[in-house]
Design a protein around this motif. Structure first.
Motif, mmCIF file in Angstrom:
data_model
loop_
_atom_site.group_PDB
_atom_site.id
_atom_site.type_symbol
_atom_site.label_atom_id
_atom_site.label_comp_id
_atom_site.label_asym_id
_atom_site.label_seq_id
_atom_site.Cartn_x
_atom_site.Cartn_y
_atom_site.Cartn_z
ATOM 1 N N TYR A 62 24.575 70.710 52.359
ATOM 2 C CA TYR A 62 23.850 69.584 52.958
ATOM 3 C C TYR A 62 24.023 69.553 54.473
ATOM 4 C CZ TYR A 62 22.496 64.683 53.738
ATOM 5 O OH TYR A 62 21.899 63.533 54.187
ATOM 6 N N ILE A 121 25.366 59.419 56.037
ATOM 7 C CA ILE A 121 25.488 59.165 54.607
ATOM 8 C C ILE A 121 26.767 58.370 54.390
ATOM 9 C CG2 ILE A 121 26.802 61.230 53.965
ATOM 10 C CD1 ILE A 121 24.904 61.504 51.524
ATOM 11 N N LYS A 246 15.391 59.871 58.781
ATOM 12 C CA LYS A 246 15.487 58.869 57.714
ATOM 13 C C LYS A 246 14.201 58.060 57.552
ATOM 14 C CE LYS A 246 20.510 58.124 57.817
ATOM 15 N NZ LYS A 246 21.595 57.138 58.048
ATOM 16 N N HIS A 254 15.310 63.511 55.129
ATOM 17 C CA HIS A 254 16.566 62.949 54.616
ATOM 18 C C HIS A 254 16.550 62.870 53.088
ATOM 19 C CE1 HIS A 254 19.670 59.818 53.869
ATOM 20 N NE2 HIS A 254 20.258 60.399 54.879
ATOM 21 N N GLU A 255 15.456 62.377 52.532
ATOM 22 C CA GLU A 255 15.333 62.241 51.079
ATOM 23 C C GLU A 255 15.270 63.605 50.400
ATOM 24 O OE1 GLU A 255 15.214 60.621 47.361
ATOM 25 O OE2 GLU A 255 15.668 59.635 49.270
ATOM 26 N N TYR A 258 18.754 65.056 50.319
ATOM 27 C CA TYR A 258 19.584 64.331 49.346
ATOM 28 C C TYR A 258 19.261 64.799 47.927
ATOM 29 C CZ TYR A 258 22.105 60.576 47.032
ATOM 30 O OH TYR A 258 22.994 59.886 46.246
ATOM 31 N N GLN A 259 17.989 64.931 47.604
ATOM 32 C CA GLN A 259 17.574 65.401 46.284
ATOM 33 C C GLN A 259 18.064 66.827 46.034
ATOM 34 O OE1 GLN A 259 15.831 63.850 43.727
ATOM 35 N NE2 GLN A 259 15.989 61.937 44.868
ATOM 36 N N PHE A 262 22.354 66.547 46.116
ATOM 37 C CA PHE A 262 23.101 65.545 45.361
ATOM 38 C C PHE A 262 22.496 65.200 44.006
ATOM 39 C CE2 PHE A 262 24.238 64.800 49.781
ATOM 40 C CZ PHE A 262 25.614 64.752 49.701
#
Length: 272
Positions: A62, A121, A246, A254-255, A258-259, A262
């Motif tokens: 990440y 985060i 973001k 950002h999304e 994250y996907q 995480f």
């Protein structure tokens, strides 16, 4: 006459302030990065899913993707500097690299030495428990007993949390996450305290059917970029960069990241 004197005074003051701003910019790490055409980022691989090495020895994660996006936005090349975490701040202060992007938690103690960007985060410390103890340890408070050994990574916030919440237990530290959690897998320790994302991912892999994730966070921990003090231009750029990735719903970086790291754990196949 008085008006002329006041006007002259204001001109001198404004010129002086402008000169100070220019000198500040010339000394800024951001300016130096742009001039040399390279962003040097320090991190310690081994903290899944933020930074780790794949089977070919390449550093992925990440934080690496965030660093790549940052370098692209600056229009410069990216250089990753692999650094042990317990000496990572000292390296920043001696100008070995430009920035730390290594899952670093904002703490007041660290903030005395370095400056932090806005959080990118937020995580918390959770516990990985050896399954043999699941009947006797129901809550984190049950671990605070001298008969239990708890592991953590040296110098990280997991160690701070372990020593704060488990004063009666034996806390043993290790250089890396893998060493610390291996003690729990082997039964030589009862529990491992570390960041929630790492523990969640570990449970999807090696921890499955062997450990219990006590996933109620012990702490609130915002992770941020770390830079040297006295650099408002660099700090301003970093905070605007974070706001952009973001809030920009078109790129949605950002999304997406994250996907990728995480939620979808396909990347585990590359490291195990």
């Amino acid at each position: 006459m008085i008006k002329k004197i006041v006007a002259l005074f204001l001109l001198v003051v404004s010129t002086s302030v402008f000169a100070d701003d220019i000198n500040l910019w010339k000394k800024s790490t951001l300016n130096k990065i742009v001039q040399k055409g390279e962003l040097v980022v320090a991190l310690e691989p081994g903290y899944m899913p933020f930074e780790m090495k794949d089977k070919r020895g390449r550093i992925i994660g990440y934080d690496v993707d965030i660093a790549k996006a940052m370098a692209k936005a600056m229009g410069v090349k990216l250089k990753i500097e692999e650094t042990a975490f317990d000496g990572i701040i000292a390296g920043l202060l001696t100008n070995k690299y430009d920035i730390i992007i290594s899952g670093m938690t904002i703490t007041q103690q660290r903030n005395l030495k370095i400056n932090f960007s806005d959080p990118y985060i937020v995580v918390g410390q959770t516990i990985l428990l050896n399954k043999q103890y699941q009947n006797e340890i129901k809550t984190s408070k049950d671990l605070d007993n001298e008969k239990y050994t708890i592991t953590a990574v040296l110098g990280q916030t997991g160690e701070i949390a372990a020593r704060k919440f488990f004063k009666n237990a034996k806390v043993v530290t290790f250089e890396t996450e893998s060493e610390a959690v291996s003690e729990v897998l082997s039964g030589r320790a009862a529990a491992f305290v570390n960041d929630q994302p790492y523990n969640t991912v570990f449970m999807d892999g090696k921890g499955k059917d062997k450990l219990v994730h006590m996933d109620k966070p012990l702490t609130y921990e915002p992770l941020a970029f770390a830079i040297r003090k006295g650099d408002p231009d660099f700090l301003n750029w970093l905070n605007n960069f974070l706001r952009q990735i973001k809030e920009d719903k078109v790129v949605n970086l950002h999304e997406k990241l994250y996907q990728k790291w995480f939620v979808d754990t396909k990347w585990l196949q590359r490291v195990q």
